[in-house]
Enzyme design. Structure first.
Site, PDB file in Angstrom:
ATOM      1  N   SER A 135       0.852  -1.179   0.000  1.00  0.00           N
ATOM      2  CA  SER A 135       0.000   0.000   0.000  1.00  0.00           C
ATOM      3  C   SER A 135       0.892   1.234   0.000  1.00  0.00           C
ATOM      4  O   SER A 135       1.839   1.316  -0.777  1.00  0.00           O
ATOM      5  CB  SER A 135      -0.948  -0.032   1.204  1.00  0.00           C
ATOM      6  OG  SER A 135      -1.807   1.089   1.199  1.00  0.00           O
ATOM      7  N   TYR A 149      -5.559   7.465  -6.414  1.00  0.00           N
ATOM      8  CA  TYR A 149      -4.543   6.560  -5.865  1.00  0.00           C
ATOM      9  C   TYR A 149      -4.748   6.347  -4.372  1.00  0.00           C
ATOM     10  O   TYR A 149      -4.771   5.211  -3.883  1.00  0.00           O
ATOM     11  CB  TYR A 149      -3.159   7.146  -6.140  1.00  0.00           C
ATOM     12  CG  TYR A 149      -2.011   6.365  -5.550  1.00  0.00           C
ATOM     13  CD1 TYR A 149      -1.548   5.209  -6.172  1.00  0.00           C
ATOM     14  CD2 TYR A 149      -1.377   6.796  -4.384  1.00  0.00           C
ATOM     15  CE1 TYR A 149      -0.482   4.494  -5.643  1.00  0.00           C
ATOM     16  CE2 TYR A 149      -0.311   6.091  -3.848  1.00  0.00           C
ATOM     17  CZ  TYR A 149       0.133   4.940  -4.481  1.00  0.00           C
ATOM     18  OH  TYR A 149       1.183   4.235  -3.945  1.00  0.00           O
ATOM     19  N   LYS A 153      -5.697   3.132  -1.934  1.00  0.00           N
ATOM     20  CA  LYS A 153      -4.803   2.660  -0.874  1.00  0.00           C
ATOM     21  C   LYS A 153      -5.501   2.631   0.486  1.00  0.00           C
ATOM     22  O   LYS A 153      -5.256   1.717   1.289  1.00  0.00           O
ATOM     23  CB  LYS A 153      -3.541   3.534  -0.821  1.00  0.00           C
ATOM     24  CG  LYS A 153      -2.652   3.416  -2.051  1.00  0.00           C
ATOM     25  CD  LYS A 153      -2.233   1.968  -2.326  1.00  0.00           C
ATOM     26  CE  LYS A 153      -1.208   1.880  -3.447  1.00  0.00           C
ATOM     27  NZ  LYS A 153      -0.818   0.482  -3.745  1.00  0.00           N
ATOM     28  N   THR A 184      12.174   4.778  -6.739  1.00  0.00           N
ATOM     29  CA  THR A 184      11.789   4.075  -7.966  1.00  0.00           C
ATOM     30  C   THR A 184      11.325   5.124  -8.972  1.00  0.00           C
ATOM     31  O   THR A 184      11.486   6.322  -8.753  1.00  0.00           O
ATOM     32  CB  THR A 184      10.641   3.079  -7.707  1.00  0.00           C
ATOM     33  OG1 THR A 184       9.458   3.808  -7.340  1.00  0.00           O
ATOM     34  CG2 THR A 184      10.997   2.102  -6.582  1.00  0.00           C
TER      35      THR A 184
END
Length: 274
Positions: A135, A149, A153, A184
């Site tokens: 999450s 988003y 979550k 990332t």
């Protein structure tokens, strides 16, 4: 005993780091990705006997069922499930295209639901297994521009809290990982930021810009998070929800304090319904 892992979004980022950690630990991995050719390096490095690449778009329930079935047939069991696939686009609620909102919820929430449902019969029959839901800190707080988003979550947290109660007696464990910023491409090329309308430039626009600027310098390192997963996996009583990263601990703590203060401020009115 070596374990069999089923990991979504294995081709890069956190999913790839977890896959490599599992393989370096001597385990085997059912590695899934929308483009399985991106898993070639992983297969070449660790061998096709231990890496089983599978094409998977987690928004396609039939594909999920087939991926779980083929992975189970390959190795005979599944011990660890990592629901990692997902993405975010940034837009104000007023600006966001409804199809984009639904697509984000489908990937970030329904993908988790589809995979969890598909593996449960296997884990229940084994009387063992551990499902990790990747999450976000965004499952505890809200940030302008991330309504789709973060709605997903928050729902992953609720879904997993219920699921944990339903499957505990079968020996199945659930852990929701709630990381802050991870180094990332999440806030880089993976994230789309449509033009922010003028009324929301100071909120959504500013936040989207801060995400872009911080991309590549986030606090948490994927390989270190993978090591955390391995440690949690070895716990007899693992956490249901685990904050990951100094930023996650800080901001979640502040959010909890604000909520607690609000509850206390309005306590008398809250009790007035009885």
């Amino acid at each position: 005993m070596t374990k069999i892992w089923f990991i979504t979004g294995s081709s890069r980022g956190l999913g790839l780091a977890i896959a490599e950690a599992a393989l370096n630990n001597g385990d085997s991995v059912i590695a899934t990705a929308r483009k399985p050719e991106q898993l070639t390096n992983l297969v070449n490095k660790f061998g096709k006997e231990r890496v089983f690449p599978v094409a998977l778009d987690v928004t396609d329930n039939n594909q999920v069922l087939q991926a779980v079935k083929s992975g189970h047939e390959k190795f005979g069991r599944i011990d660890v499930v990592i629901n990692n696939a997902g993405y975010a686009n940034t837009a104000a609620v007023e600006d966001i295209d409804v199809d984009d909102f639904c697509a984000q919820v489908e990937a970030n929430l329904m993908g988790v639901v589809y995979v969890s449902k598909a593996v449960l019969p296997i884990l229940r029959q084994q009387k063992s297994g551990h499902i990790f839901q990747v999450s976000s800190l965004g499952g505890r707080i809200g940030a302008p521009g991330l309504s789709a988003y973060q709605s997903a979550k928050w729902a992953v947290g609720g879904f997993s809290t219920v699921l944990a109660q339903e499957v505990a007696s079968f020996g199945i464990k659930i852990t929701v990982l709630e990381p802050g910023g991870i180094r990332t491409d999440w806030a880089g090329s993976s994230m789309q930021v449509p033009t922010v309308s003028e009324p929301y430039q100071a909120t959504v626009g500013a936040f989207a810009e801060s995400l872009r600027k911080s991309s590549g310098s986030e606090v948490s390192i994927p390989s270190k998070i993978a090591n955390i997963v391995l440690k949690v996996l070895g716990e007899k009583e693992p956490p249901l929800r685990l904050l990951v990263g100094p930023d996650a601990v800080e901001y979640a703590g502040k959010a909890a304090e604000v909520l607690s203060a609000s509850d206390e401020k309005w306590r008398e009115l809250s009790l007035a319904s009885a």
